[in-house]
Design an enzyme around this catalytic site. Structure first.
Site, PDB file in Angstrom:
ATOM      1  CG  ASP B 103      -2.175   0.846   1.013  1.00 40.40           C
ATOM      2  OD1 ASP B 103      -2.040   1.990   0.549  1.00 40.40           O
ATOM      3  OD2 ASP B 103      -3.289   0.351   1.271  1.00 40.40           O
ATOM      4  CB  SER B 168      -0.781  19.346  -3.921  1.00 40.88           C
ATOM      5  OG  SER B 168      -1.789  19.478  -4.861  1.00 40.88           O
ATOM      6  CG  HIS B 251       8.021  27.226 -16.040  1.00 41.20           C
ATOM      7  ND1 HIS B 251       7.421  27.291 -17.273  1.00 41.20           N
ATOM      8  CD2 HIS B 251       8.943  26.252 -16.126  1.00 41.20           C
ATOM      9  CE1 HIS B 251       7.979  26.412 -18.078  1.00 41.20           C
ATOM     10  NE2 HIS B 251       8.911  25.769 -17.407  1.00 41.20           N
ATOM     11  CD  GLU B 253       0.437  23.248 -11.079  1.00 40.14           C
ATOM     12  OE1 GLU B 253       1.036  23.018 -10.007  1.00 40.14           O
ATOM     13  OE2 GLU B 253      -0.569  22.613 -11.440  1.00 40.14           O
ATOM     14  CB  SER B 266       7.916   6.363 -20.403  1.00 43.09           C
ATOM     15  OG  SER B 266       8.234   7.676 -20.791  1.00 43.09           O
TER      16      SER B 266
HETATM   17  C1  HEM Z   1       9.587  22.961 -24.749  1.00 44.78           C
HETATM   18  C2  HEM Z   1       8.948  23.222 -23.661  1.00 44.78           C
HETATM   19  C3  HEM Z   1       8.213  24.533 -23.365  1.00 44.78           C
HETATM   20  C4  HEM Z   1       8.598  25.815 -23.601  1.00 44.78           C
HETATM   21  C5  HEM Z   1       9.898  26.276 -24.211  1.00 44.78           C
HETATM   22  C6  HEM Z   1       7.526  26.663 -23.126  1.00 44.78           C
HETATM   23  C7  HEM Z   1       7.531  28.043 -23.170  1.00 44.78           C
HETATM   24  C8  HEM Z   1       6.488  28.846 -22.761  1.00 44.78           C
HETATM   25  C9  HEM Z   1       6.520  30.280 -22.721  1.00 44.78           C
HETATM   26  C10 HEM Z   1       7.711  31.149 -23.115  1.00 44.78           C
HETATM   27  C11 HEM Z   1       5.314  30.713 -22.276  1.00 44.78           C
HETATM   28  C12 HEM Z   1       4.886  32.149 -22.031  1.00 44.78           C
HETATM   29  C13 HEM Z   1       4.135  32.670 -23.178  1.00 44.78           C
HETATM   30  C14 HEM Z   1       3.504  33.993 -22.883  1.00 44.78           C
HETATM   31  O1  HEM Z   1       2.684  34.088 -21.961  1.00 44.78           O
HETATM   32  O2  HEM Z   1       3.837  34.950 -23.598  1.00 44.78           O
HETATM   33  C15 HEM Z   1       4.511  29.567 -22.033  1.00 44.78           C
HETATM   34  C16 HEM Z   1       3.206  29.611 -21.567  1.00 44.78           C
HETATM   35  C17 HEM Z   1       2.548  28.515 -21.039  1.00 44.78           C
HETATM   36  N1  HEM Z   1       2.999  27.215 -21.066  1.00 44.78           N
HETATM   37 FE1  HEM Z   1       4.727  26.571 -21.949  1.00 44.78          FE
HETATM   38  N2  HEM Z   1       6.510  25.899 -22.647  1.00 44.78           N
HETATM   39  C18 HEM Z   1       6.897  24.586 -22.762  1.00 44.78           C
HETATM   40  C19 HEM Z   1       6.186  23.508 -22.350  1.00 44.78           C
HETATM   41  C20 HEM Z   1       5.016  23.577 -21.598  1.00 44.78           C
HETATM   42  C21 HEM Z   1       4.399  22.462 -20.919  1.00 44.78           C
HETATM   43  C22 HEM Z   1       4.945  21.059 -20.891  1.00 44.78           C
HETATM   44  C23 HEM Z   1       3.275  22.926 -20.325  1.00 44.78           C
HETATM   45  C24 HEM Z   1       2.223  22.223 -19.459  1.00 44.78           C
HETATM   46  C25 HEM Z   1       1.921  21.012 -19.500  1.00 44.78           C
HETATM   47  C26 HEM Z   1       3.180  24.316 -20.621  1.00 44.78           C
HETATM   48  C27 HEM Z   1       2.161  25.124 -20.182  1.00 44.78           C
HETATM   49  C28 HEM Z   1       2.088  26.464 -20.372  1.00 44.78           C
HETATM   50  C29 HEM Z   1       1.013  27.290 -19.883  1.00 44.78           C
HETATM   51  C30 HEM Z   1      -0.165  26.842 -19.026  1.00 44.78           C
HETATM   52  C31 HEM Z   1       1.289  28.580 -20.317  1.00 44.78           C
HETATM   53  C32 HEM Z   1       0.415  29.801 -20.166  1.00 44.78           C
HETATM   54  C33 HEM Z   1       0.333  30.341 -18.837  1.00 44.78           C
HETATM   55  C34 HEM Z   1      -0.660  31.476 -18.780  1.00 44.78           C
HETATM   56  O3  HEM Z   1      -0.273  32.607 -19.108  1.00 44.78           O
HETATM   57  O4  HEM Z   1      -1.831  31.258 -18.411  1.00 44.78           O
HETATM   58  N3  HEM Z   1       4.249  24.683 -21.402  1.00 44.78           N
HETATM   59  N4  HEM Z   1       5.252  28.428 -22.327  1.00 44.78           N
HETATM   60 CU   LIG Z   2       6.605  28.591 -18.253  1.00 45.46          CU
END
Ligand code: HEM
Ligand SMILES: [Cu+2]
Ligand SMILES: [Cu+2]
Lengths: 381, 524
Positions: B103, B168, B251, B253, B266
């Protein structure tokens, strides 16, 4: 009415389905843009260029990676008799696909850095304009010129709520656009009055948050005369979608004319402050100011939104002593959405709106508030 | 204990008590999974309201104030209510069975960490019915919109976030304790299935950043009720401080959401490739380095707040770097399929779609990390498209794959493959119709969180809404398929279930008995 809406709806749906079918452009709304605009400034061009570089690099990598993946999915399927091999490690390829992407990233970083340097090059401006975000409008102040005005959405509520057909410039029109001269480097000093907004003009490549208590800066210089439309890009409350930015770029001579007229207007306005206004004049003016500046929260009928924005109809303040009423409108209520209107509205507007609130929707105080009263109140502070 | 779990046959009081007081990791896993599905439907309903309003320009169905409440609640419910609990549910079910433990290490805390969640969300959702309405400041709740300018109900929101955070943290401590202490003899760290690895790393992330979130909302609480000015410029505070604190949580998160999803695919891709995972150890190292880097890139969400240029450059370079370990993972998955013997059952379909669409979202992430271009992308529909590609096609697709993959082991019945495939294709096509056009909308200049838009955006918005309704319909089919499997599914007896499945959970009888590995297995 319903028929019309239905017809419009069907036409649009048809257009959308056609779009799905051919992936092309339908007849309606010829402005169906897919890509980032190149814009009219060095900064917007730099953003566009780096955007395209990134997109092509990603596309090439994507085609290679997904191409290989689709090949694998086709070639190594069990139904074609594929028998699984058992390897699960290869130090050489693993190192390769760590190092090669790292090199590609360094290559990307170089143009990305030059582009950013351009964005930050705000030195040596010819003109400084202060941009202030208010819930839900923009204020532009030409520093050193004594010219300052508010710029608000001009689209009517009737258009928004579908009681009237939507005009060609739906949500892209303001009461008074920002005007700048062609060929001059204009620096924008951006701040917020209440919450955070973000001042965005895509064609200038300028997006800067308007943060209370902080100045951010950006710049634009273009030779292309024209009208450029932008938006507020940071969630700022209820009417976030309803505070567009419109900038007009004019030839220098036209700009000078416009600026001179604005200065004259300001001077002429000052003389109306001393005048005694009649109740009817104030009511008419007040209604206009109220609907423009206050109805967003307190609603057109003065009943507010329960729990968020108080009603002014029958409110103790609106029916009570005028000093208290003036105090709230001029100074605002610290720590609430009720901001100070001292800088946003002129003395005439302030007097008119207070008078209006005391005598509209069945409120009947019957007193009269003159612009001089506002002036006296302000000076008495 | 000799007797099994209470069923309806023992009377409803016994049956309800079983679920209320359970300390069994399988029961708690089930509770988490059903709860998260319920939240997924609720958050989805909010999304449908949003897309219905955006179907055409103009305000048709709701007003802008309520629209903001819908976007906020949609984001909060999906992130904290649907995705996170879904993976905690999977962790509960699977981690003990994967490492040969009877468990979880702390079963009573496990019960508590689940049962406070429904209260947190009841509090949050109840604000919609209160005077002033629910939270309306976006799931990122930037101050001062969320403090000085917020409705009074923001206090309930803060309370709700605190409870979710506590849940959490307890869940994560439990997972760390279980993995560190309860592995079967011979189950060394480098033999653990990748799902377990990704979860341990995620748990450390959670323990590190949930307190930061709690700090942020506590500062809000003080600003609102006790006259402090952390985020109030008029009192000497700084609204930008809020964003730094929020994204220091925010981030990591996003990786908390995606790492367990990496773990799931995987597990699944090797099974249906009938071939061991390629580059196991590099997968572990890549996961760990992604987790580490997620702490040092937060301000890439803040390129437009006017940081000094040195800060912008640093955050841009650091963000670009994350692409390296992420790329390693993608290459490993594809190479696992290379020279395998592939079949395409529903879990595999969802996993392959995950790889493709997640990578696509990674590409747009790379573009977003270029600060000069982000000045144009930021806070537009381009960002909305980016994060739905990584969160929906990433986390939600992998969660769906996981349910189909392990459902036969859980309940001893096989789902309907045809229905699963139909659901997959509706979801896949619907998803892309919804979110692909949003890239174009964003590039053409449509900001996010807009209740209404200019006529030039009308067509893509309508298309996006059509796709959203399609994607929504696929979820109903999913629910139907799962319920039907449980009630009428074809029984499975083979412990391995899937021809290529490897791992301790597949050595257990099918369906997995209520108590498993009471004597630990020997791992060679
Ligand atoms: C190669 C990987 C990643 C890169 C380089 C990346 C980069 C970015 C960047 C630069 C932003 C900001 C954009 C802006 O607001 O102007 C962003 C926003 C966001 N990313 Fe990513 N990201 C990646 C992967 C992911 C992953 C894996 C997730 C979640 C599972 C994710 C979720 C989000 C979310 C939720 C936002 C928006 C947040 C908001 O303003 O409400 N990203 N990402
Ligand atoms: Cu981010
Ligand atoms: Cu705004």
């Amino acid at each position: 009415m319903l028929k019309r809406a239905q017809a419009l709806f069907l036409r649009r749906l048809g257009a959308v389905l056609a779009l799905v079918a051919v992936g092309g452009v339908s007849a309606e709304n010829a402005t169906r843009q897919l890509n980032m605009p190149q814009g009219v400034t060095e900064v917007s061009q730099a953003a566009y260029d780096i955007h395209m570089i990134m997109m092509w690099i990603c596309t090439v990598i994507g085609v290679a990676v997904f191409g290989f993946m689709f090949y694998v999915m086709y070639a190594h399927r069990k139904s074609r008799g594929a028998v699984a091999e058992n390897f699960h490690e290869n130090i050489v390829v693993e190192l390769l696909w760590t190092i090669v992407p790292a090199i590609i990233l360094v290559v990307m970083a170089i143009p990305a850095t030059t582009a950013l340097l351009k964005v930050y090059d705000t030195e040596d401006a010819d003109i400084d304009i202060k941009v202030t975000g208010y819930q839900w409008k923009w204020q532009y102040e030409y520093l050193g010129e004594g010219v300052k005005f508010m710029s608000e959405l001009r689209t009517s509520q009737d258009e928004i709520y579908g009681r009237e057909p939507k005009g060609e410039h739906y949500l892209r029109e303001v009461t008074e656009p920002l005007v700048i001269p062609a060929g001059k480097k204009v620096r924008f000093l951006i701040t917020g009055n209440d919450v955070i907004h973000s001042w965005w003009v895509p064609d200038f490549g300028v997006k800067r948050d308007a943060i209370p208590g902080l100045f951010t800066s950006a710049w634009a210089k273009t030779d292309q005369v024209g009208t450029y439309v932008g938006e507020c890009a940071e969630l700022c409350g209820k009417d976030h979608a309803f505070m567009p930015v419109v900038v007009e770029v004019k030839e220098q001579a036209e700009y000078d004319q416009w600026l001179a007229a604005k200065k004259q207007e300001a001077a002429a306005y000052a003389s109306t402050i001393g005048k005694q206004w009649t109740s009817d004049e104030l009511m008419a003016k007040g209604e206009e100011v109220y609907n423009r500046s206050c109805a967003g929260c307190h609603m057109q009928n003065g009943q507010g939104i329960p729990g968020v924005f108080p009603a002014l109809k029958d409110s103790a303040i609106a029916l009570g002593p005028v000093e208290e009423h003036l105090r709230i409108v001029v100074d605002g209520v610290n720590g609430t959405a009720m901001q100070s209107f001292a800088d946003q509205l002129s003395e005439v507007d302030l007097a008119a709106v207070v008078h209006y609130e005391r005598n509209a929707w069945g409120n009947d105080v019957g007193d009269i508030t003159q612009p001089v009263d506002v002036l006296n109140y302000k000076q008495g502070q | 204990m000799a007797h099994g779990p209470a069923t309806m046959a023992d009377g409803w009081i016994k049956y309800a008590s079983r679920w209320l007081f359970t300390t069994n990791h399988k029961d708690i896993g089930t509770l988490y999974l059903w709860f998260s599905f319920a939240m997924f439907i609720l958050g989805g309903a909010f999304a449908m309201i949003i897309r219905a309003e955006l179907f055409q320009p103009g305000m048709q169905l709701i007003n802008p104030e309520f629209f903001n409440q819908m976007t906020t609640m949609h984001g909060l419910v999906m992130v904290f209510g649907a995705i996170m609990p879904a993976f905690v549910g999977l962790a509960n079910w699977l981690i003990p069975m994967m490492i040969g433990a009877p468990d979880m290490a702390l079963p009573r805390m496990n019960n508590l960490s689940f049962w406070i969640l429904p209260f947190a969300f009841a509090i949050l959702v109840s604000t919609l019915f209160m005077e002033g309405g629910g939270p309306n400041f976006g799931w990122t709740f930037y101050a001062p919109l969320s403090t000085t300018y917020a409705p009074d109900t923001v206090n309930y929101f803060i309370f709700g976030v605190h409870i979710m955070g506590a849940s959490s943290i307890m869940g994560s401590i439990n997972i760390i304790a279980t993995v560190m202490n309860m592995r079967a003899p011979g189950m060394t760290y480098m033999k653990m299935p990748l799902f377990v690895w990704t979860w341990v790393i995620t748990a450390f992330l959670l323990v590190a950043v949930m307190p930061v979130l709690a700090g942020a909302v506590t500062m809000m609480l003080m600003d609102i009720n006790f006259g402090t000015s952390f985020f109030n410029a008029a009192g000497g505070g700084d609204p930008v401080l809020f964003q730094h604190v929020f994204w220091f949580f925010g981030h990591p998160e996003v990786y908390i959401i995606i790492l367990p999803a990496f773990g799931v695919v995987s597990q699944i891709i090797p099974t249906f490739s009938r071939k061991p995972l390629f580059g196991y150890s590099s997968m572990v190292y890549a996961t760990a380095s992604i987790a580490f880097m997620s702490f040092i890139v937060w301000a890439h969400h803040m390129f437009t707040v006017g940081m000094p240029i040195a800060g912008e450059l640093y955050f841009m370079y650091a963000t670009l770097l994350i692409a390296v370990p992420t790329g390693v993972k993608v290459f490993n998955w594809i190479t696992t399929m290379y020279k395998g013997s592939l079949t395409f059952e529903t879990p595999m379909l969802f996993s392959i779609a995950f790889v493709i669409l997640f990578t696509f979202g990674g590409f747009t992430g790379l573009m977003l990390s270029i600060a000069a271009a982000d000045m144009q992308y930021h806070d537009t529909y381009f960002v909305v498209a980016h994060f739905h590609y990584v969160m929906v096609a990433g986390a939600v697709f992998s969660g769906t794959a996981a349910v189909y993959y392990w459902l036969p082991k859980w309940c001893g019945k096989m789902y309907n493959e045809t229905m699963g495939k139909v659901q997959f294709w509706i979801a896949f096509i619907g998803f892309n119709i919804t979110f692909m056009p949003q890239h174009f909308l964003g590039l053409a200049g449509m900001p996010r969180r807009y209740a209404d838009y200019g006529l030039q955006f009308a067509d893509w918005n309508m298309l996006s809404s059509v796709g959203a309704f399609m994607y929504g319909a696929a979820q109903i089919l999913f629910l139907f398929n799962v319920v039907r499997t449980i009630t009428h599914g074809k029984p499975v007896e083979d412990p391995q279930v899937w021809e290529g499945a490897e791992g301790l959970e597949w050595t257990l009888p099918t369906p997995a008995p209520y108590h498993t590995f009471e004597t630990p297995p020997e791992v060679k």
